[in-house]
Design an enzyme around this catalytic site. Structure first.
Site, PDB file in Angstrom:
ATOM      1  N   ALA A  13      -0.324  77.830  75.577  1.00  0.00           N
ATOM      2  CA  ALA A  13      -1.166  78.836  74.750  1.00  0.00           C
ATOM      3  C   ALA A  13      -0.323  80.260  74.989  1.00  0.00           C
ATOM      4  O   ALA A  13       0.423  80.493  76.109  1.00  0.00           O
ATOM      5  CB  ALA A  13      -2.415  79.160  75.120  1.00  0.00           C
ATOM      6  N   ASP A  14      -0.181  81.189  74.013  1.00  0.00           N
ATOM      7  CA  ASP A  14       0.316  82.412  74.135  1.00  0.00           C
ATOM      8  C   ASP A  14      -0.322  83.317  73.324  1.00  0.00           C
ATOM      9  O   ASP A  14      -1.189  82.798  72.264  1.00  0.00           O
ATOM     10  CB  ASP A  14       1.793  82.326  74.032  1.00  0.00           C
ATOM     11  CG  ASP A  14       2.534  83.377  74.884  1.00  0.00           C
ATOM     12  OD1 ASP A  14       2.208  84.623  74.705  1.00  0.00           O
ATOM     13  OD2 ASP A  14       3.641  82.998  75.540  1.00  0.00           O
ATOM     14  N   GLN A  15      -0.060  84.723  73.472  1.00  0.00           N
ATOM     15  CA  GLN A  15      -0.765  85.707  72.576  1.00  0.00           C
ATOM     16  C   GLN A  15       0.532  86.701  72.381  1.00  0.00           C
ATOM     17  O   GLN A  15       1.307  86.962  73.239  1.00  0.00           O
ATOM     18  CB  GLN A  15      -1.911  86.425  73.384  1.00  0.00           C
ATOM     19  CG  GLN A  15      -2.773  87.238  72.595  1.00  0.00           C
ATOM     20  CD  GLN A  15      -3.740  87.832  73.296  1.00  0.00           C
ATOM     21  OE1 GLN A  15      -3.629  88.216  74.396  1.00  0.00           O
ATOM     22  NE2 GLN A  15      -4.927  87.342  72.927  1.00  0.00           N
TER      23      GLN A  15
END
Length: 200
Positions: free
Chosen positions: A76-78
């Site tokens: 996951a990343d943002q």
């Protein structure tokens, strides 16, 4: 209650993501992915911040999956898009102060990407976006906020944690709460049910 036959590894060091999965009753372990995020960013189109969040998630999931082929790996990343550019994590509280002052009274977008890998292959990826309108806060509030939150803000791409005092920075948030925290949780849970990590 019998244990799930399927194992899940979270390829992220984010405390918020760990808390979201734990709160949702998802069994998982953590193995932080060792990837060169700067290289991924340099090779990606800066005009596609949502795509970059997904690509970073894919790279993280694959990095861990290659070492543990039998497990499901969630990466996951943002990314944060503001005034036509991408914003990275602040390197100091002074930089965080400058960033928050620049965003004061303006709108930015948070893009949360996720990817699920198994046996060195990405089997699913997705993203979600939240639009954040920062209120016209006072310098006095900003000083109090930075003092209260301290260096924890340096781990957050926007120099705020919505689950903390950072909620006071905003006047309107359009989008899913979990997306703001850094994970498109609903589609992730759906994929984990499909993978057999969670009961359907």
């Amino acid at each position: 209650m019998t244990a799930s036959p399927e194992r899940l590894i979270l390829a992220s060091k984010s405390a918020a993501r760990r808390a979201m999965l734990s709160g949702a009753g998802v069994p998982f372990s953590v193995q932080v992915a060792d990837v060169d995020e700067d290289a991924v960013k340099a090779a990606h189109d800066p005009a596609d911040p949502a795509g970059l969040a997904v690509e970073l998630a894919r790279v993280k999931a694959l990095a861990v999956s290659r070492h543990d082929a039998d497990a499901w790996v969630l990466g996951a990343d943002q990314t944060l898009a503001f005034e036509g550019g991408l914003v990275s994590k602040a390197g100091s509280l002074e930089a965080a102060r400058d960033r928050l002052k620049a965003m004061r009274g303006k709108v930015h977008e948070l893009h949360s990407g996720a990817a699920l890998a198994r046996n060195g292959q990405v089997v699913w990826s997705g993203d979600d976006t939240a639009t954040m309108r920062v209120r016209n806060f006072s310098d006095a509030f900003l000083d109090a906020y930075l003092k209260a939150e301290g260096d924890s803000l340096l781990a957050c791409v926007g120099s705020y944690r919505l689950e903390g005092m950072g909620s006071q920075l905003f006047e309107v948030v359009e989008g899913d709460y979990f997306t703001v925290l850094g994970l498109p949780l609903w589609p992730v849970l759906e994929e984990l049910r499909r993978a057999g990590v969670l009961r359907s």
